[in-house]
Design an enzyme around this catalytic site. Structure first.
Site, mmCIF file in Angstrom:
data_model
loop_
_atom_site.group_PDB
_atom_site.id
_atom_site.type_symbol
_atom_site.label_atom_id
_atom_site.label_comp_id
_atom_site.label_asym_id
_atom_site.label_seq_id
_atom_site.Cartn_x
_atom_site.Cartn_y
_atom_site.Cartn_z
ATOM 1 N N HIS A 105 6.307 -48.166 -84.803
ATOM 2 C CA HIS A 105 7.093 -47.369 -85.732
ATOM 3 C C HIS A 105 8.273 -46.744 -84.986
ATOM 4 O O HIS A 105 8.107 -46.155 -83.912
ATOM 5 C CB HIS A 105 6.228 -46.284 -86.369
ATOM 6 C CG HIS A 105 5.268 -46.826 -87.383
ATOM 7 N ND1 HIS A 105 4.257 -47.669 -87.047
ATOM 8 C CD2 HIS A 105 5.184 -46.651 -88.724
ATOM 9 C CE1 HIS A 105 3.568 -47.990 -88.137
ATOM 10 N NE2 HIS A 105 4.117 -47.394 -89.166
ATOM 11 N N LYS A 138 5.670 -37.797 -98.391
ATOM 12 C CA LYS A 138 6.938 -38.002 -99.096
ATOM 13 C C LYS A 138 6.726 -37.957 -100.602
ATOM 14 O O LYS A 138 7.596 -37.529 -101.351
ATOM 15 C CB LYS A 138 7.546 -39.342 -98.668
ATOM 16 C CG LYS A 138 8.938 -39.612 -99.230
ATOM 17 C CD LYS A 138 9.645 -40.691 -98.446
ATOM 18 C CE LYS A 138 8.990 -42.032 -98.634
ATOM 19 N NZ LYS A 138 9.233 -42.605 -99.973
#
Length: 896
Positions: free
Chosen positions: A136, A563
């Site tokens: 990532h 999120k």
């Protein structure tokens, strides 16, 4: 001029920071000149004064305006390097280590609670703890920078030991100065995007250079603590080369590359260890007894050298080395660097290699030779390494999005003439069709069919995985993670694909060589997880597969749930999903293995792993847990052998405690606290959603206030920033979402909505009680407090100048600031503190040290962003922006 340090003693009492800061200052003066040094020192000292309350805290340092673009790049580089050296110094002083976070203290705690070693060993017999390295893109530093940093760490250890010279005869202080000078002269930014091969090599450096030597040493320590030899319950994992979700550059060749490099590294390590062992085991058969098994190994070696006629151990190792060298040639496609005179028969698997090593250990024990080194020492560590790493080094996961799987399966079914419109079927019809096909021995793929590029690529992946099982053993790939999993058919589709490569085989019972693992990410998916898993276990063929395996894994994602619903709702939904899954697994008779998809930032599940594992709901760990480690967190935790040992031991001890320690809450208190959290989470969710998804113009505000567009230009990963070409927040990956808010010092994903929810809860005394008694709430508030301390609304206010619609931007920003103040005030009231981190002096000191160094970087970043967005094309502006992003991320440590 009076000699200055990059870090003044008044800021910190850490002697390492003062020492390294002084050396860095000397390097800047020597290589950048006195004028540059004076300008940097002036900005540093005035920023420190503002941090102490001397001068206007909201004012921009006038010294920044005097910097040329070249000076700006040098200044930013200097502050970035200081932050990196400060991180190193703090890690050395043990700030990263937590009280009680080692196996000896965990065992002592359990002993005091009446839990004996038998219970511990019984748990460890079926335990599995895996840190899983991922690619990532949150590590902004080049590997060359990290390598110099690690060399400095090694040299500082020599200073600790009182050494003044290195093994090569260099003065230690001079060698440290040289490494810092090399850092100053090393380009900090990548100019080309990373390729998957680069990410594989970076991860391999940690696995080969740190995990390989550290884990056997840890096991030796744990064996002494436990008084018995535990199995290899802690192993290494990786996604790099197998994670295709949103990354079109990962394919079958990436998978082969990752596995080949790992196999080459680990078997090469074994060869080096064997070579050293052969030199060490000079035991003569004239002076120590042997065993028939050792004699057979010696005779089979073909070593007829008369000088070793009475040295059966060396002869046996010669034969073992020859077989292992042949194994290396099979796996790597080339002979090892130190090839034997003749190759032996390749080992079919790691177990056969281990069996020969065990015979040597038994012989040493039988003959009383080697100073008791049969099961310990170099031979013992090698045996442990083989048990832990096999021929694959780290277990590699496969991962892909559920949407891809359904398209691939739909095409396979259509081309085979089975079902023309699989995508048009409802869930029940899909499950029925997939079960029928999985029960059949017939394959769907047709060799001469013209499949889409996507389907061909996915079939190539599972076939490469089957090749890997044959070459490296089944432990090389054990799980297939399904992003956006929301149904039973999502999991059956993976079985369909595995079947095409022989990795799923129908029968009574059927067999699945690789486990399908759902990743529940959004708030809705987490809420539906128990229902999906109950439906999964209800299928008789699945129940048979799980019973044979003994466990089933479920992955829970922190990033997308945050999120989707904000920090508090995310962590609470994950907690509740884990808790709700426990009875589903118990009824199915399956051990639950949770895989936590954590990032570095609080907004992506970051914070203390030790505290997070211990705060898991009772009955949800049971000795089995996997956790992603990604980006900047990998270097911070596993950059050196010492830091890796601390962090791996913290993970192991926390898992042990969370698994068998009695619950810290009784059922009545938990019910009260959970009901309260449900109300608070609901309020936080509504407030977060209203701002992020319900406020007109918020998307534009976010994209203009933060450097999100400029972050996308950083060459820090091989995959795109968004899953699609859409600019919706829903389609933006969680990493750049969190990363960009951190750069602007708002850090909104780590706290927004919490303050209003806490303030609206009627019983403040109950919140204080929860913070004191409930590990989950305590850990949640600790992470919240850390992110509040690293955010800075005054600095964030300067980013508002980047927003085109000032009136609309000001309205949104004022709402954010009001919420931040409310969140801070509520947290202080609940925890009984007068200021943030009052009860965490080490962390407070760490953050307070950094603030004067981050502030000027933020101000420079804002000015450079203004010029860049105004259309200025000087390449130094773009480089300065990227360098400032790098420097701020380094200073904040866990920003992605």
């Amino acid at each position: 001029m009076q000699h200055q340090d990059m870090a003044s003693a008044s800021i910190t009492q850490n002697p390492d920071i003062r020492y390294l800061g002084r050396v860095l200052g000397d390097v800047i003066r020597e290589m950048g000149g006195e004028a540059l040094f004076r300008r940097i020192e002036y900005i540093r000292s005035t920023s420190v004064d503002r941090a102490r309350g001397i001068g206007d805290a909201a004012a921009i340092d006038p010294g920044l305006g005097a910097l040329t673009l070249d000076d700006t790049l040098a200044f930013t580089r200097g502050f970035m390097l200081f932050s990196m050296l400060a991180n190193l110094a703090e890690d050395r002083q043990g700030i990263a280590a937590e009280p009680g976070a080692d196996m000896a203290q965990a065992i002592a705690r359990l002993d005091a609670e009446g839990i004996g070693r038998d219970a511990v060993m019984a748990l460890l017999d079926s335990a599995l703890i895996v840190p899983v390295l991922t690619a990532h893109p949150t590590e902004v530093r080049r590997k060359s920078i990290i390598d110099h940093r690690n060399r400095i760490a090694e040299l500082m250890l020599l200073k600790d030991a009182g050494r003044t010279e290195t093994d090569d005869g260099d003065l230690v202080d001079a060698a440290i100065h040289r490494q810092i000078a090399l850092l100053w002269q090393t380009r900090p930014l990548r100019r080309e995007r990373l390729y998957v091969a680069d990410e594989v090599d970076t991860a391999l450096a940690y696995l080969r250079d740190v995990f390989l030597p550290v884990l056997p040493a840890l096991y030796a320590r744990w064996e002494r603590v436990l008084g018995a030899r535990p199995p290899s319950f802690l192993r290494a994992g990786s996604w790099i080369g197998g994670d295709r979700d949103g990354n079109p550059f990962v394919n079958a060749e990436s998978l082969r590359l990752a596995l080949a490099r790992s196999g080459q590294a680990v078997v090469g390590y074994y060869l080096d260890s064997l070579h050293a062992l052969g030199a060490e085991l000079s035991i003569s058969s004239e002076l120590a007894e042997t065993t028939p098994e050792l004699d057979r190994l010696a005779e089979a070696s073909g070593d007829t050298n008369a000088a070793r006629a009475d040295e059966p151990y060396r002869r046996a190792i010669t034969g073992i080395y020859a077989r292992l060298a042949a194994t290396y040639q099979v796996l790597a496609g080339q002979p090892p660097a130190r090839a034997p005179a003749r190759m032996g028969e390749p080992y079919p698997d790691p177990a056969a290699f281990r069996a020969d090593l065990i015979e040597i250990a038994h012989a040493i024990g039988h003959g009383g030779g080697g100073g008791g080194q049969g099961g310990s020492g170099a031979l013992g560590r090698l045996i442990r390494a083989v048990e832990t790493f096999g021929f694959h080094l780290a277990t590699l996961d496969l991962r892909q999005n559920a949407d891809v799987h359904e398209r691939v399966v739909a095409e396979l079914l259509k081309v085979a003439g089975v079902e023309p419109d699989y995508l048009g079927l409802d869930e029940a019809a899909r499950v029925a069709l997939l079960r029928r096909e999985l029960a059949s021995g017939r394959l769907l793929s047709i060799p001469y069919a013209d499949y889409s590029e996507e389907t061909a690529s996915e079939l190539a992946i599972v076939r490469a995985a089957a090749e890997a099982h044959a070459r490296y053993g089944p432990e090389c790939i054990t799980t297939y993670n399904i992003s956006k999993a929301a149904s039973v058919s999502d999991m059956l589709e993976v079985h369909m694909m595995l079947k095409e490569a022989g990795l799923y085989r129908p029968g009574d019972p059927p067999r699945a060589a690789i486990m399908a693992v759902p990743l529940f990410e959004t708030i809705g998916d987490l809420e539906n997880a128990p229902e999906v898993m109950a439906g999964w276990f209800a299928l008789p063929e699945v129940a048979a597969i799980v019973a044979a395996r003994g466990h089933q894994e479920v992955m829970v994602g922190y990033s997308d749930s945050n999120k989707d619903g904000g920090y508090l709702t995310s962590v609470w939904s994950l907690h509740q999903a884990s808790r709700a899954l426990a009875p589903v697994f118990a009824e199915a008779g399956a051990a639950m293995q949770l895989f936590h998809g954590r990032g570095g930032a609080v907004g992506r599940g970051g914070g203390s792993s030790f505290a997070a594992i211990r705060a898991q709901p009772p009955g949800t760990v049971s000795g089995r847990i996997r956790i992603t480690e990604q980006g900047e967190v990998i270097a911070a935790k596993y950059g050196t052998a010492a830091s890796a040992a601390v962090n791996l031991e913290a993970m192991a001890s926390a898992t042990l405690l969370a698994s068998i320690e009695p619950p810290q809450l009784n059922a009545q208190d938990y019910a009260r606290y959970a009901a309260s959290m449900e109300d608070i989470s609901g309020a936080a969710f509504r407030e977060y959603r209203d701002l992020v998804y319900g406020t007109e113009g918020f998307k534009t505000f976010f994209r203009q206030l933060t450097p999100i567009a400029e972050i996308a230009d950083l060459k820090i990963g091989s995959r795109p920033a968004s899953r699609t070409k859409s600019d919706r927040i829903e389609d933006l990956r969680a990493i750049p979402w969190v990363f960009s808010w951190a750069q602007a010092r708002v850090m909104l994903p780590g706290w927004y909505g919490v303050g209003k929810a806490l303030r609206g809860f009627g019983d403040q005394a109950l919140l204080g009680e929860m913070a004191e008694a409930w590990p989950f709430f305590r850990s949640t508030l600790a992470n919240l407090e850390m992110v509040l301390a690293k955010s800075d609304m005054a600095i964030a206010g300067h980013y508002l100048a980047l927003v085109e619609d000032q009136a609309a931007g000001r309205a949104i920003f004022d709402r954010i600031v009001d919420s931040w103040k409310t969140t801070r005030d509520c947290l202080l009231e609940i925890t009984g503190q007068a200021r943030l981190l009052e009860k965490s002096p080490a962390l407070e000191q760490s953050i307070r040290l950094r603030l004067p160094y981050i502030e000027p970087l933020n101000f420079l970043q804002i000015e450079l962003l203004k010029r860049h967005r105004a259309g200025e094309t000087d390449p130094r502006i773009r480089e300065g922006i990227q360098l400032s992003i790098n420097a701020v991320a380094t200073a904040l440590r866990n920003s992605g």
